[in-house]
Design a protein around this motif. Structure first.
Motif, PDB file in Angstrom:
ATOM      1  N   ALA A  53       0.834  -1.210   0.000  1.00  0.00           N
ATOM      2  CA  ALA A  53       0.000   0.000   0.000  1.00  0.00           C
ATOM      3  C   ALA A  53       0.866   1.257   0.000  1.00  0.00           C
ATOM      4  CB  ALA A  53      -0.926  -0.009   1.212  1.00  0.00           C
ATOM      5  N   MET A  54       1.930   1.241   0.808  1.00  0.00           N
ATOM      6  CA  MET A  54       2.827   2.398   0.871  1.00  0.00           C
ATOM      7  C   MET A  54       3.570   2.618  -0.437  1.00  0.00           C
ATOM      8  SD  MET A  54       4.857   2.889   4.413  1.00  0.00           S
ATOM      9  CE  MET A  54       5.115   1.189   4.758  1.00  0.00           C
ATOM     10  N   THR A  55       4.190   1.559  -0.964  1.00  0.00           N
ATOM     11  CA  THR A  55       5.009   1.714  -2.174  1.00  0.00           C
ATOM     12  C   THR A  55       4.156   2.105  -3.377  1.00  0.00           C
ATOM     13  OG1 THR A  55       4.899  -0.665  -2.512  1.00  0.00           O
ATOM     14  CG2 THR A  55       6.880   0.183  -1.481  1.00  0.00           C
ATOM     15  N   ARG A  56       2.915   1.607  -3.448  1.00  0.00           N
ATOM     16  CA  ARG A  56       2.041   1.978  -4.564  1.00  0.00           C
ATOM     17  C   ARG A  56       1.611   3.438  -4.462  1.00  0.00           C
ATOM     18  NH1 ARG A  56      -1.388  -3.382  -5.273  1.00  0.00           N
ATOM     19  NH2 ARG A  56       0.152  -4.557  -6.434  1.00  0.00           N
ATOM     20  N   HIS A  57       1.375   3.909  -3.228  1.00  0.00           N
ATOM     21  CA  HIS A  57       0.927   5.296  -3.052  1.00  0.00           C
ATOM     22  C   HIS A  57       2.037   6.289  -3.438  1.00  0.00           C
ATOM     23  CE1 HIS A  57      -1.790   8.368  -1.559  1.00  0.00           C
ATOM     24  NE2 HIS A  57      -0.737   8.958  -1.013  1.00  0.00           N
ATOM     25  N   VAL A  58       3.276   5.952  -3.116  1.00  0.00           N
ATOM     26  CA  VAL A  58       4.380   6.863  -3.458  1.00  0.00           C
ATOM     27  C   VAL A  58       4.914   6.579  -4.865  1.00  0.00           C
ATOM     28  CG1 VAL A  58       5.056   7.269  -1.069  1.00  0.00           C
ATOM     29  CG2 VAL A  58       6.148   5.425  -2.331  1.00  0.00           C
ATOM     30  N   LYS A  59       4.174   5.738  -5.620  1.00  0.00           N
ATOM     31  CA  LYS A  59       4.520   5.401  -7.010  1.00  0.00           C
ATOM     32  C   LYS A  59       5.966   4.928  -7.129  1.00  0.00           C
ATOM     33  CE  LYS A  59       0.988   8.161  -9.208  1.00  0.00           C
ATOM     34  NZ  LYS A  59       0.297   8.613  -8.018  1.00  0.00           N
ATOM     35  N   ARG A  60       6.338   4.030  -6.240  1.00  0.00           N
ATOM     36  CA  ARG A  60       7.657   3.404  -6.198  1.00  0.00           C
ATOM     37  C   ARG A  60       8.780   4.417  -5.999  1.00  0.00           C
ATOM     38  NH1 ARG A  60       8.243  -1.302 -10.536  1.00  0.00           N
ATOM     39  NH2 ARG A  60      10.352  -0.897  -9.862  1.00  0.00           N
ATOM     40  N   GLY A  61       8.453   5.583  -5.449  1.00  0.00           N
ATOM     41  CA  GLY A  61       9.475   6.558  -5.111  1.00  0.00           C
ATOM     42  C   GLY A  61       9.843   6.403  -3.647  1.00  0.00           C
TER      43      GLY A  61
END
Length: 140
Positions: A53-61
Motif C-alpha cells: 500500500a505504501m510503495t504503490r501510493h508513493v509510485k515506487r518513489g
C-alpha cells in the motif's frame, strides 16, 4: 512473505501483550514512520499488505524500511477436530508489537505524500497506529 529461515522451537507459547516497547521507539533510518499505539500481533500478510500500500501510493518513489519481523509461529488445529491430541501445527508467523514501536519508516518523499501513504498502510494493520516524523521526535 516474511518468515524466519530457522527457529529454535517450532511451536511457541502465546505470551503476554502487556507493557510498552523497550526498543525501536525512535525513527532511525527514514524521515517518517508508523508508531503503534496498542499491543498486538501483526501477521506476515498484514506487513506485506501495508508495504505494498505504501510503495504503490508513493509510485515506487522513496525508500521504505520495515522494522518489525514475524518471528513467532502461531499454531492452529484443523477445523472439526476433537479436543486434545496435542498442539496444532504452525499456520502463520506474527510479529509481536507493543505500544511505542516504530513499525515502518519512509524517506525520500514529501510529508504530504508520506502521510497519505502511511495512512493507507495503517488501514491494513489490526492495531491503532499513528503517523510520526523525525522532526516531532527531535522536538520532544
Amino acid at each position: 512473505m516474511l518468515m524466519p529461515r530457522k527457529v529454535a522451537h517450532r511451536k511457541h507459547h502465546r505470551g503476554r501483550r502487556t507493557g510498552a516497547a523497550k526498543g525501536g521507539t525512535e525513527i532511525t533510518f527514514g524521515e517518517f514512520g508508523i508508531q503503534a499505539l496498542e499491543p498486538g500481533w501483526i501477521t506476515a500478510r498484514q506487513i506485506e499488505a501495508a508495504r505494498i500500500a505504501m510503495t504503490r501510493h508513493v509510485k515506487r518513489g522513496g525508500k521504505v524500511w520495515i522494522n518489525v519481523f514475524p518471528d513467532k509461529p502461531v499454531t492452529q488445529k484443523p477445523a472439526e477436530t476433537r479436543m486434545g491430541s496435542g498442539k496444532g501445527n504452525p499456520e502463520k508467523w506474527v510479529a509481536v508489537v507493543k505500544p511505542g514501536r516504530i513499525m515502518f519508516e519512509l524517506a525520500g518523499v514529501s510529508e504530504e505524500l508520506a502521510k497519505g501513504a502511511m495512512e493507507r498502510a495503517i488501514q491494513k494493520l489490526p492495531i491503532k497506529a499513528k503517523f510520526v516524523t523525525r522532526h516531532d521526535q527531535e522536538a520532544v
